[in-house]
Design a protein around this motif. Structure first.
Motif, PDB file in Angstrom:
ATOM      1  N   PRO A 289       1.826  -2.493   1.460  1.00 30.02           N
ATOM      2  CA  PRO A 289       2.869  -1.495   1.201  1.00 30.02           C
ATOM      3  C   PRO A 289       4.109  -2.082   0.536  1.00 30.02           C
ATOM      4  CG  PRO A 289       2.750  -1.990   3.545  1.00 30.02           C
ATOM      5  CD  PRO A 289       1.591  -2.695   2.896  1.00 30.02           C
ATOM      6  N   CYS A 290       4.257  -3.392   0.565  1.00 28.36           N
ATOM      7  CA  CYS A 290       5.409  -4.024  -0.073  1.00 28.36           C
ATOM      8  C   CYS A 290       5.125  -4.330  -1.538  1.00 28.36           C
ATOM      9  CB  CYS A 290       5.788  -5.289   0.693  1.00 28.36           C
ATOM     10  SG  CYS A 290       7.075  -6.256  -0.099  1.00 28.36           S
ATOM     11  N   SER A 291       4.022  -4.976  -1.790  1.00 24.55           N
ATOM     12  CA  SER A 291       3.733  -5.435  -3.150  1.00 24.55           C
ATOM     13  C   SER A 291       2.862  -4.467  -3.940  1.00 24.55           C
ATOM     14  CB  SER A 291       3.036  -6.787  -3.088  1.00 24.55           C
ATOM     15  OG  SER A 291       1.755  -6.637  -2.513  1.00 24.55           O
ATOM     16  N   GLY A 292       2.153  -3.591  -3.237  1.00 25.86           N
ATOM     17  CA  GLY A 292       1.221  -2.698  -3.913  1.00 25.86           C
ATOM     18  C   GLY A 292      -0.099  -3.368  -4.252  1.00 25.86           C
ATOM     19  N   GLU A 293      -0.223  -4.634  -3.917  1.00 25.68           N
ATOM     20  CA  GLU A 293      -1.460  -5.357  -4.197  1.00 25.68           C
ATOM     21  C   GLU A 293      -2.447  -5.217  -3.044  1.00 25.68           C
ATOM     22  OE1 GLU A 293       0.111  -9.238  -4.766  1.00 25.68           O
ATOM     23  OE2 GLU A 293       1.181  -8.644  -6.583  1.00 25.68           O
ATOM     24  N   GLY A 294      -3.666  -5.666  -3.286  1.00 25.42           N
ATOM     25  CA  GLY A 294      -4.679  -5.596  -2.243  1.00 25.42           C
ATOM     26  C   GLY A 294      -4.521  -6.721  -1.239  1.00 25.42           C
ATOM     27  N   THR A 295      -4.669  -6.392   0.030  1.00 22.60           N
ATOM     28  CA  THR A 295      -4.513  -7.376   1.096  1.00 22.60           C
ATOM     29  C   THR A 295      -5.559  -7.092   2.155  1.00 22.60           C
ATOM     30  OG1 THR A 295      -2.136  -7.443   0.679  1.00 22.60           O
ATOM     31  CG2 THR A 295      -2.871  -8.294   2.788  1.00 22.60           C
ATOM     32  N   ILE A 296      -6.009  -8.153   2.803  1.00 21.48           N
ATOM     33  CA  ILE A 296      -7.012  -7.980   3.844  1.00 21.48           C
ATOM     34  C   ILE A 296      -6.361  -7.566   5.171  1.00 21.48           C
ATOM     35  CG2 ILE A 296      -8.677  -9.212   5.291  1.00 21.48           C
ATOM     36  CD1 ILE A 296      -9.897  -8.942   2.682  1.00 21.48           C
ATOM     37  N   TYR A 297      -6.888  -6.522   5.762  1.00 20.55           N
ATOM     38  CA  TYR A 297      -6.461  -6.093   7.093  1.00 20.55           C
ATOM     39  C   TYR A 297      -7.681  -6.083   8.005  1.00 20.55           C
ATOM     40  CZ  TYR A 297      -2.188  -4.539   4.814  1.00 20.55           C
ATOM     41  OH  TYR A 297      -1.013  -4.505   4.106  1.00 20.55           O
ATOM     42  N   LEU A 298      -7.412  -6.072   9.294  1.00 19.46           N
ATOM     43  CA  LEU A 298      -8.504  -5.967  10.259  1.00 19.46           C
ATOM     44  C   LEU A 298      -8.385  -4.629  10.955  1.00 19.46           C
ATOM     45  CD1 LEU A 298     -10.870  -7.259  11.863  1.00 19.46           C
ATOM     46  CD2 LEU A 298      -9.176  -8.300  13.358  1.00 19.46           C
ATOM     47  N   PHE A 299      -9.475  -3.903  10.927  1.00 17.83           N
ATOM     48  CA  PHE A 299      -9.478  -2.568  11.504  1.00 17.83           C
ATOM     49  C   PHE A 299     -10.331  -2.586  12.757  1.00 17.83           C
ATOM     50  CE2 PHE A 299      -9.760   1.961  11.681  1.00 17.83           C
ATOM     51  CZ  PHE A 299      -8.664   2.398  10.957  1.00 17.83           C
TER      52      PHE A 299
END
Lengths: 291, 170
Positions: free
Chosen positions: A42-52
């Motif tokens: 949400p800060c950079s607009g780039e793709g980032t890995i999250y754990l769901f």
């Protein structure tokens, strides 16, 4: 097989993670439902890995600690890099906010499933499965509830969002005080006094610091608006920085070498997270080739 | 233009197998103050571990002829350390393939038809091979002090909790 033939293949890469303890208990009940997915940062607009975690219906962010010149010994093996991954809960509202602000350009009330749409990161639909979304959204949106269907319609509200962010900042300030985090430029000096360094920090230093932390989860524009709203000193010349470099903000009041903010910014950056992403990408391709 | 490969990875989900969190055997971890460039098996128990001594102020050992000083660091409360590996890359030693019992087989079966495999073709799996509740932090010549960056990093979870906790409603 000890590499003499030159065909020694490094063993599968090992990732060192810290996960919440309660995953273990939750895992008794679930057969699946823990997954790493790429979502928008949400800060950079780039793709980032999250754990769901589908079982707990919680979203976690992955931060990677990396410092130069480190390696792990893990049992009878060596793992280069010395990376340490943290999975900590993230407020999904930060990610939803990204979509709400984007949809706001159309200037109308919309149902959530029309707001959270993303060709780049299709896993964003997972966000819609999180519990108590309606309650969360109240913090940052106006809503309409027309009789015609059961859907609720939402519209981004900047005023509400800023107030919500202010509460976040206050919450963080309280935690900084509890955890005795040094927020001022006097870090080096206070290291010599074992006394009550926390009380010598000014309230404004705490707020600046907290503003910096929360700014890692919101776009630059919103961060600037929050800065004005909180009446903090102007951040250093607001150049049109590329998103990944925007985090200069709270570096300003702090020049000490061992400052936590700097550590936080320099060592946790998104490109470090991409190491993991990059690895996953390579692994996925290799796997398919092998089939 | 993005290649179709990349597009696929965007959709890719890497499933963490919950069962492995439960069964992960304890591991011994050392964080060294130097970069060893290759990741591979190493006879740690033959050369490193037996050389560790309890010195006047902490642990002592030497690696590649350099003196290291270290101490035990505990994983922050509420967290557990895991070592994770992706499946199917020729795991050495205790990978998934050698895992115990039927539990594993059941899971294998289940993986054939995961309930939510939207992009089944591209879904990948990762699992814990070991767990830990602390590790030994080593510094060159001296014990890494209280301002060592790793120690700062370990305070992150408590700060993250404050950033991401729900705020009270009006």
């Amino acid at each position: 097989r000890d590499g003499m033939d030159g065909g020694d293949r490094a063993r599968a890469r090992q990732h060192v993670f810290l996960l919440p303890e309660y995953f273990k208990d939750a895992s008794k009940k679930m057969k699946s439902g823990l997954m790493f997915v790429k979502l928008v940062n949400p800060c950079s607009g780039e793709g980032t890995i999250y754990l769901f975690n589908m079982c707990l219906q919680q979203l976690f962010e992955i931060k990677v600690f990396k410092e130069k010149h480190h390696s792990w010994f893990i049992n009878q093996s060596v793992q280069s890099g010395g990376l340490l991954h943290f999975a900590t809960p993230i407020d999904p509202l930060f990610l939803l906010l990204h979509y709400l602000r984007k949809a706001d350009k159309e200037g109308k009330f919309q149902p959530l499933d029309q707001v959270v749409v993303d060709d780049m990161f299709p896993n964003c639909i997972l966000l819609l499965k999180l519990p108590e979304l309606e309650k969360l959204l109240q913090h940052v949106t106006e809503e309409k509830n027309p009789e015609i269907d059961k859907k609720k319609y939402y519209k981004y509200s900047k005023e509400k969002t800023i107030k919500w962010l202010e509460k976040k900042v206050n919450q963080i300030v309280a935690a900084l005080k509890t955890n005795n985090v040094n927020v001022s430029a006097r870090v080096q000096a206070t290291a010599f006094f074992s006394g009550d360094q926390a009380s010598s920090d000014k309230e404004e230093d705490y707020i600046c610091y907290a503003h910096g932390l929360v700014s890692d989860y919101i776009p630059r524009e919103l961060s600037d608006d929050l800065c004005k709203y909180l009446k903090l000193p102007e951040p250093s010349a607001s150049l049109p920085n590329p998103p990944s470099k925007k985090v200069k903000l709270s570096d300003e009041p702090v020049e000490a070498k061992e400052d936590y903010t700097k550590f936080n910014r320099k060592d946790w950056k998104t490109e470090k997270l991409d190491l993991l992403t990059g690895y996953f990408l390579v692994a996925a391709q290799r796997q398919r080739r092998d089939k | 233009m993005e290649s179709s490969d990349e597009a696929a990875v965007e959709k890719c989900r890497i499933h963490l197998r919950p069962g492995t969190l439960r069964d992960a055997p304890p591991a011994t971890l050392h964080l060294l103050p130097c970069e060893v460039l290759v990741s591979r098996p190493a006879p740690v128990g033959r050369f490193f571990t037996p050389a560790i001594r309890q010195g006047p102020d902490g642990l002592e050992v030497s690696f590649r002829g350099r003196k290291l000083r270290g101490e035990e660091v505990v994983v922050p409360p509420g967290l557990v350390g895991y070592v994770m590996e992706e499946k199917g890359e020729g795991l050495v030693g205790k990978g998934f393939s050698e895992g115990s019992s039927n539990d594993n087989e059941q899971e294998q079966l289940e993986l054939v038809e995961p309930p939510e495999a939207l992009e089944r073709d591209f879904d990948r799996f990762i699992g814990a091979t070991a767990s830990f509740s602390g590790f030994t932090l080593w510094g060159l010549e001296t014990i890494p002090g209280p301002d060592a960056k790793v120690r700062g990093a370990l305070t992150w979870p408590s700060l993250a909790a404050a950033i991401h906790a729900q705020v009270p409603e009006d």
